[in-house]
Enzyme design. Structure first.
Site, PDB file in Angstrom:
ATOM      1  CB  ILE A 175      10.429  26.461  41.983  1.00  0.00           C
ATOM      2  CG1 ILE A 175      11.529  27.491  41.619  1.00  0.00           C
ATOM      3  CG2 ILE A 175       8.950  27.131  41.866  1.00  0.00           C
ATOM      4  CD1 ILE A 175      11.344  27.794  39.915  1.00  0.00           C
TER       5      ILE A 175
ATOM      6  N   PRO B 255      13.378  22.007  44.960  1.00  0.00           N
ATOM      7  CG  PRO B 255      13.917  19.678  44.941  1.00  0.00           C
ATOM      8  CD  PRO B 255      12.894  20.453  45.136  1.00  0.00           C
ATOM      9  CG  ASP B 256      11.193  21.865  40.373  1.00  0.00           C
ATOM     10  OD1 ASP B 256      10.665  21.222  39.702  1.00  0.00           O
ATOM     11  OD2 ASP B 256      10.774  22.056  41.874  1.00  0.00           O
ATOM     12  CG  HIS B 257      15.916  26.232  38.604  1.00  0.00           C
ATOM     13  ND1 HIS B 257      14.676  26.591  39.410  1.00  0.00           N
ATOM     14  CD2 HIS B 257      16.024  26.727  37.473  1.00  0.00           C
ATOM     15  CE1 HIS B 257      13.823  27.424  38.393  1.00  0.00           C
ATOM     16  NE2 HIS B 257      14.741  27.346  37.441  1.00  0.00           N
TER      17      HIS B 257
ATOM     18  CB  ALA C  45      17.888  20.746  36.086  1.00  0.00           C
TER      19      ALA C  45
END
Length: 807
Positions: free
Chosen positions: A563, A565-567, A570
């Site tokens: 997943i 670059p979601d983290h 943030a």
């Protein structure tokens, strides 16, 4: 190129001493981008990274891309005069960032305790591979070793094949941004308490938190399950959720998930295919026939160009993106229209480099000046003045973001994480949500639970306020909340906030101090800005998908379950938020932050993209080959699917490896005496290493080689984490009780292993509308009768009775 003057940049007036060399240099670079005066303190011969490959006409492209906007002072820290000059520099600084090995600065008499005794308000951020304490304290690591030990490698690749190292330097680049977030948290705390900070930051721990965290939020496709529940023992099978199809000039990827998207795809296939029955709008029904459906799509796409397919998909509402090659990324009309790249001259040749991670107030925050020449700013030493400590009265044990209020409209992973990292640090984060447009993370397929584990991980410490933003009354209530809020978070399609009447212009007119954060797939401007944003399409557009494959296997794209670059996105937002808050302390005004998730990946790939622009054809999939190290890569060990990563990147490590293997013949062979010779003989040497490792347990390989001074790490699985002695010694884990969940949940601790910051207070995630009545009364001043009327009118929503009871 960004148009801010140096005094207008968010971190103007902040001085950072940068002793990072070879890893985490992007930490200082991002602080410099945001306006801090970042001063490299280099040995008289220069930092080792000035010679780090890849080179262009003798100049390091890594150093060039990671040290732009900085200054350079050359000092001999082993001499009395050099040490005296360094201490004068410390007296003038706010933050010191260093990446020396544990104990190295102590040998010079310049350890954190000594510097803090001299300057109690100094923030000292020590970044090391495994931290300053714990069983692995003295281990050495590389990007590849961190990916193995951080449980990323085990899930990368395709079932039936060896594990596959993700491309680029994902571990080192992403953790550098978390380090910048931590540094600014420490500085913000100092502004309020007057006290500095000693921060012990571990790259391994940050890797385990940022890339594909076992204890973090999972995507909506996970149906609420944790990463640990989803992780196969080996590599995952080729997925069907985000299939990739050949086209006339490359490949494209689609993400057809909901009924409306299938309707668009169904119409694209024509009127006479076998899957026109309305039942196929259900993703479960489609999966029963997915091979046949994908076969039809493959036939439809085969003779069309990627550009043509993307345009048609956009028209039909089908999420689609080209699997971009490196050159296509550099030439991409959308990225270039947004100014995502800027020109940079290297050794007289003009290249292209990503121009920065974020936009603030509509301006790109990025490259302004080239990396410095060695010692070019030594004259600064004669101008230094001691920094006056801040006048502050807050208690030193307060959480850094205490007193800040966040209205959190974020959804799924990137949205959840941005709010969560603020809540962990003491901000009051209010998740504003509505059942008509539910957060996909709330769905759960786990029997006996009323709330998903993934949602709990991403929304711990938050409150939930049920509000209908599709009604005039709901918008009026949001405006009232915004009057006293500090930050508003969203990750909707660009333009959504404005269409609702709650964009930055409207909110800043109500509250000039407000900071808004908009995170989107491709940014809020440009020809593709309103494209439907899914992580797999972001990775395809940015070039990451095309690199994440086995070079020898056609169509072996292996990023289907990550997943990224979601983290990470943030954390990028978190850094920008802290910079905007610091600017607000100085100017009294808020600001508008925009994050393009695709462009966060471009910046992660800054060095290979710069190299590709200067040396076309170099940015290609390399699999497990470590281009500038040999022997190195992923080696088989004894046992079922057991592996170890080894990287030999200097002559001493080569001798240590040979001694450990008992191969004096290799150690004494002049053909392998230097790195160039070992790279030329890669196949021979790596076969010899594989023969040795194949008979040994991976822990034995790791411990033997680390004792010999060789970077090596066992490929850990998520299931290994509970038994990891180093993570336990570093207090990596926390546990909390979650109403509606049958067992206590394990979660991660804060973003830095040990520091003077208090640990996060871990509170449960909220049920939808759980705090609506409470907040309507305390923040809006509504009496019970008015609250119940608004609930009856559908403006406010409250938690259903007994929702927490297990179903």
């Amino acid at each position: 190129m960004n148009e801010f003057t140096s005094t207008e940049l968010p971190l103007a007036g902040l001085r950072v001493i940068d002793l990072a060399d070879g890893k985490a240099e992007m930490c200082g670079r991002v602080l410099a981008d945001l306006g801090a005066e970042v001063i490299l303190v280099e040995p008289l011969a220069g930092m080792a990274s000035r010679q780090r490959a890849p080179l262009h006409e003798g100049e390091s492209l890594y150093f060039t891309s990671h040290n732009a906007n900085k200054k350079s002072i050359a000092l001999d820290l082993r001499s009395d005069s050099g040490k005296a000059d360094f201490l004068k520099l410390v007296d003038s600084a706010d933050i010191l960032v260093e990446t020396t090995r544990p104990g190295e600065l102590a040998d010079l008499g310049l350890d954190a305790a000594t510097l803090r005794q001299r300057r109690p308000d100094l923030v000292v951020l020590s970044i090391s591979d495994f931290g300053q304490t714990g069983p692995y304290r003295d281990y050495q690591a590389s990007n590849a070793v961190h990916l193995a030990m951080g449980a990323v490698l085990a899930r990368s690749g395709i079932a039936g094949n060896r594990p596959l190292l993700p491309p680029g330097e994902l571990a080192l680049e992403t953790t550098a941004i978390q380090a910048a977030w931590v540094a600014l948290l420490g500085h913000w705390q100092k502004l309020h308490t007057g006290a500095g900070n000693t921060m012990d930051f571990s790259i391994l721990e940050a890797t385990a938190q940022i890339i594909d965290p076992g204890l973090g939020v999972t995507g909506s496709a996970a149906a609420g399950r944790s990463a640990n529940e989803l992780a196969p023992y080996g590599r995952p099978p080729v997925g069907f959720l985000y299939p990739i199809f050949p086209c006339a000039d490359g490949h494209v990827r689609i993400c057809v998930l909901n009924p409306r998207q299938w309707q668009g795809m169904c119409g694209w296939l024509g009127d006479d295919h076998p899957f026109t029955d309305p039942k196929y709008a259900n993703i479960g029904e489609r999966f029963k026939a997915i091979k046949d459906i994908n076969g039809l799509i493959a036939k439809l796409f085969a003779d069309k160009s990627g550009k043509e397919l993307v345009a048609e998909g956009q028209k039909r509402g089908v999420p689609i993106a080209a699997v971009a090659t490196a050159q296509q990324v550099l030439d991409d009309p959308h990225f270039n229209a947004r100014g995502a790249f800027t020109d940079l001259t290297v050794a007289g040749d003009k290249g292209k480099v990503p121009s920065g991670y974020v936009e603030i107030d509509g301006q790109r925050i990025g490259l302004r000046s080239a990396a410095p020449a060695l010692g070019q700013d030594n004259d600064l030493l004669s101008e230094l003045a001691a920094k006056k400590p801040p006048q502050a009265t807050a208690p030193v044990d307060r959480r850094p973001l205490a007193g800040l209020r966040v209205l959190d409209l974020g959804v799924i992973v990137a949205g959840a994480e941005t709010g969560r990292i603020l809540a962990d640090q003491g901000a009051e984060v209010i998740k504003v949500e509505n059942t008509a447009f539910p957060d996909g993370l709330r769905q759960t397929s786990a029997a006996g639970t009323a709330i998903s584990q993934s949602f709990c991980q991403g929304s711990r410490n938050k409150k939930s306020f049920g509000l209908n933003l599709r009604s005039p009354e709901g918008i009026a209530i949001f405006h009232t909340l915004a009057k006293d809020a500090d930050i508003v978070l969203s990750n909707f399609k660009p333009g959504t906030m404005e269409s609702l009447g709650i964009g930055y212009d409207e909110l800043s007119a109500i509250n000039p101090r407000i900071i808004t954060v908009e995170s989107s797939a491709l940014g809020n401007t440009g020809p593709l800005a309103k494209s439907m944003g899914y992580g797999p399409l972001v990775r395809a557009s940015s070039g990451l998908t095309g690199l994440w494959r086995y070079p020898e296997l056609d169509n072996s794209y292996s990023d289907g379950i990550t997943i990224v670059p979601d983290h990470f996105a943030a954390r990028v937002a978190g850094v920008a938020i802290m910079a905007a808050l610091i600017r607000r302390e100085r100017t009294g005004r808020g600001g508008r932050i925009a994050v393009s998730q695709a462009e966060t990946l471009l910046n992660v790939l800054a060095t290979p993209l710069l190299r590709e622009s200067l040396q076309p054809g170099t940015m290609v999939a390399r699999g497990n080959v470590l281009e500038f190290s040999s022997p190195g890569g992923v080696f088989p060990c004894a046992g079922d699917d057991m592996w170890c990563v080894i990287e030999v990147d200097n002559d001493a490590a080569w001798q240590g490896l040979c001694d450990a293997m008992g191969r004096s013949d290799l150690a004494e062979d002049p053909r392998y005496a230097n790195g160039e010779g070992r790279i030329a003989a890669r196949d021979i040497l790596e076969a010899a290493v594989a023969e040795w490792t194949a008979t040994l347990d991976p822990v034995v390989v790791m411990e033997t080689l680390q004792a010999a001074g060789v970077k090596a790490g066992k490929m850990h699985r998520l299931s290994d984490f509970d038994d990891n002695p180093h993570l336990h010694a570093r207090r990596f884990f926390r546990r909390f009780e979650q109403p509606g969940f049958p067992t206590e949940l394990q979660t991660e601790n804060g973003p830095v292993g040990f520091s003077d910051l208090p640990e996060p207070e871990i509170r449960p995630a909220p049920f939808q509308g759980q705090h609506t009545r409470e907040l309507a009364a305390s923040l809006l001043g509504f009496d019970p009768q008015k609250i119940e009327q608004l609930v009856a009118d559908g403006v406010l929503e409250v938690m259903k009775d007994n929702e927490f009871i297990q179903q």
